[in-house]
Design an enzyme around this catalytic site. Structure first.
Site, PDB file in Angstrom:
ATOM      1  N   ASN A  49       2.995  23.279   3.843  1.00  0.00           N
ATOM      2  CA  ASN A  49       3.260  23.472   5.475  1.00  0.00           C
ATOM      3  C   ASN A  49       4.429  22.674   5.791  1.00  0.00           C
ATOM      4  O   ASN A  49       5.208  21.893   5.132  1.00  0.00           O
ATOM      5  CB  ASN A  49       1.905  22.546   5.989  1.00  0.00           C
ATOM      6  CG  ASN A  49       0.646  23.100   5.818  1.00  0.00           C
ATOM      7  OD1 ASN A  49       0.408  24.327   5.675  1.00  0.00           O
ATOM      8  ND2 ASN A  49      -0.233  22.098   5.374  1.00  0.00           N
ATOM      9  N   HIS A  62      -4.681  12.656  11.226  1.00  0.00           N
ATOM     10  CA  HIS A  62      -5.628  13.960  10.641  1.00  0.00           C
ATOM     11  C   HIS A  62      -6.187  13.680   9.383  1.00  0.00           C
ATOM     12  O   HIS A  62      -5.511  13.179   8.565  1.00  0.00           O
ATOM     13  CB  HIS A  62      -4.787  15.145  11.057  1.00  0.00           C
ATOM     14  CG  HIS A  62      -4.150  15.311  12.110  1.00  0.00           C
ATOM     15  ND1 HIS A  62      -2.766  16.201  12.201  1.00  0.00           N
ATOM     16  CD2 HIS A  62      -4.341  15.250  13.433  1.00  0.00           C
ATOM     17  CE1 HIS A  62      -2.622  16.380  13.748  1.00  0.00           C
ATOM     18  NE2 HIS A  62      -3.359  15.866  14.382  1.00  0.00           N
ATOM     19  N   LYS A  72      -2.442  14.931   0.300  1.00  0.00           N
ATOM     20  CA  LYS A  72      -1.010  15.605   0.621  1.00  0.00           C
ATOM     21  C   LYS A  72       0.129  14.782   0.134  1.00  0.00           C
ATOM     22  O   LYS A  72       0.051  13.467  -0.231  1.00  0.00           O
ATOM     23  CB  LYS A  72      -0.793  15.334   2.121  1.00  0.00           C
ATOM     24  CG  LYS A  72      -1.905  15.806   3.054  1.00  0.00           C
ATOM     25  CD  LYS A  72      -1.955  15.552   4.489  1.00  0.00           C
ATOM     26  CE  LYS A  72      -2.941  16.231   5.244  1.00  0.00           C
ATOM     27  NZ  LYS A  72      -2.910  15.871   6.839  1.00  0.00           N
ATOM     28  N   HIS A 119      -3.926  10.682   8.207  1.00  0.00           N
ATOM     29  CA  HIS A 119      -2.524  10.979   8.151  1.00  0.00           C
ATOM     30  C   HIS A 119      -1.940  11.286   9.463  1.00  0.00           C
ATOM     31  O   HIS A 119      -2.417  11.915  10.226  1.00  0.00           O
ATOM     32  CB  HIS A 119      -2.195  12.050   7.360  1.00  0.00           C
ATOM     33  CG  HIS A 119      -0.515  12.073   6.990  1.00  0.00           C
ATOM     34  ND1 HIS A 119      -0.027  13.251   7.513  1.00  0.00           N
ATOM     35  CD2 HIS A 119       0.368  11.254   6.654  1.00  0.00           C
ATOM     36  CE1 HIS A 119       1.216  13.294   7.483  1.00  0.00           C
ATOM     37  NE2 HIS A 119       1.581  12.116   6.970  1.00  0.00           N
ATOM     38  N   TYR A 132       4.777  19.242   3.872  1.00  0.00           N
ATOM     39  CA  TYR A 132       3.846  18.619   2.920  1.00  0.00           C
ATOM     40  C   TYR A 132       3.021  19.622   2.237  1.00  0.00           C
ATOM     41  O   TYR A 132       2.742  20.803   2.553  1.00  0.00           O
ATOM     42  CB  TYR A 132       3.208  17.720   3.746  1.00  0.00           C
ATOM     43  CG  TYR A 132       2.257  18.391   5.028  1.00  0.00           C
ATOM     44  CD1 TYR A 132       1.157  18.675   4.848  1.00  0.00           C
ATOM     45  CD2 TYR A 132       2.828  18.585   6.080  1.00  0.00           C
ATOM     46  CE1 TYR A 132       0.287  19.048   5.931  1.00  0.00           C
ATOM     47  CE2 TYR A 132       2.161  19.173   7.266  1.00  0.00           C
ATOM     48  CZ  TYR A 132       0.776  19.318   7.021  1.00  0.00           C
ATOM     49  OH  TYR A 132       0.201  19.821   8.150  1.00  0.00           O
ATOM     50  N   GLU A 143     -11.560  19.867   9.984  1.00  0.00           N
ATOM     51  CA  GLU A 143     -10.551  18.931  10.384  1.00  0.00           C
ATOM     52  C   GLU A 143     -11.083  17.878  11.556  1.00  0.00           C
ATOM     53  O   GLU A 143     -11.986  17.962  12.196  1.00  0.00           O
ATOM     54  CB  GLU A 143      -9.405  19.678  11.249  1.00  0.00           C
ATOM     55  CG  GLU A 143      -8.388  18.975  11.648  1.00  0.00           C
ATOM     56  CD  GLU A 143      -7.000  19.526  12.090  1.00  0.00           C
ATOM     57  OE1 GLU A 143      -5.957  19.035  11.703  1.00  0.00           O
ATOM     58  OE2 GLU A 143      -7.399  20.688  12.693  1.00  0.00           O
ATOM     59  N   ASP A 169      -4.656  15.863  19.397  1.00  0.00           N
ATOM     60  CA  ASP A 169      -4.494  14.576  19.248  1.00  0.00           C
ATOM     61  C   ASP A 169      -5.105  13.612  20.367  1.00  0.00           C
ATOM     62  O   ASP A 169      -5.294  12.590  20.143  1.00  0.00           O
ATOM     63  CB  ASP A 169      -2.986  14.284  19.019  1.00  0.00           C
ATOM     64  CG  ASP A 169      -2.796  14.869  17.467  1.00  0.00           C
ATOM     65  OD1 ASP A 169      -3.533  15.090  16.593  1.00  0.00           O
ATOM     66  OD2 ASP A 169      -1.606  15.205  17.308  1.00  0.00           O
TER      67      ASP A 169
END
Length: 182
Positions: A49, A62, A72, A119, A132, A143, A169
């Site tokens: 990503n 997240h 990650k 993260h 990442y 998620e 967020d």
């Protein structure tokens, strides 16, 4: 490549050996065999990503729940961010603790964040490009998001002022309300 375990030992900071001269630089950003030797983790990255953020953008905290949990390996290729990993494994001796490091295009450092961690990062430079690798595919139904400013975590974000947040967020929940790892 040098690997350093942070205050939460499962989170590992990598500092590459950079070869530079008047032409520019070269470094190996990932080597599966060396990664396995330094971490003890047999990893299979399935997705890369790339995001770009303006100064003050905060993304996180997240994570994805099993069966789509993700490890990650994160780095910055332009600009500078403060990167944070929070241990959300209830059975861990470091549960609820966080570590943070400056990642930048200049220092070329990377952080390994295993499954079981939330993260996030805040952009400190005018812009930053963040890359990442993940060990599982993005799965929005799995998620979750913990509030970046959860008082129980006391993350010391080195950014003055209100960060720029996405709707996702802004809706982050407290650690006490979050779905967590066993």
């Amino acid at each position: 490549m040098q690997a350093s375990r942070l205050s939460i030992p499962d989170v590992i900071l990598f500092t590459p050996k950079v070869f530079g001269d008047e032409r520019g630089f070269f470094f190996e950003s990932f080597n599966e065999k060396l990664f396995r030797e330094l971490t003890g983790v047999d990893v299979n990255f399935v997705q890369d990503n790339h995001s770009k953020s303006q100064k003050g953008v905060l993304r996180g905290l997240h994570y994805q729940m099993p069966p789509m949990a993700q490890g990650k390996l994160v780095r910055v290729v332009q600009g500078e961010v403060f990167d944070v990993a929070v241990d959300i494994r209830k059975s861990s001796p470091t549960f609820g603790q966080w570590v943070g490091e400056i990642l930048s295009a200049d220092n070329k450092r990377q952080i390994w964040i295993p499954e079981g961690f939330a993260h996030g990062f805040v952009t400190l430079s005018d812009t930053a490009e963040f890359l990442y690798k993940t060990t599982n595919y993005y799965a929005p139904q799995h998620e979750r998001c913990i509030a970046w400013n959860d008082e129980s975590l006391q993350v010391n974000w080195p950014y003055a002022g209100e960060p720029v947040l996405s709707g996702k967020d802004q809706a982050g929940v407290s650690l006490d309300e979050a779905e967590l790892f066993a």
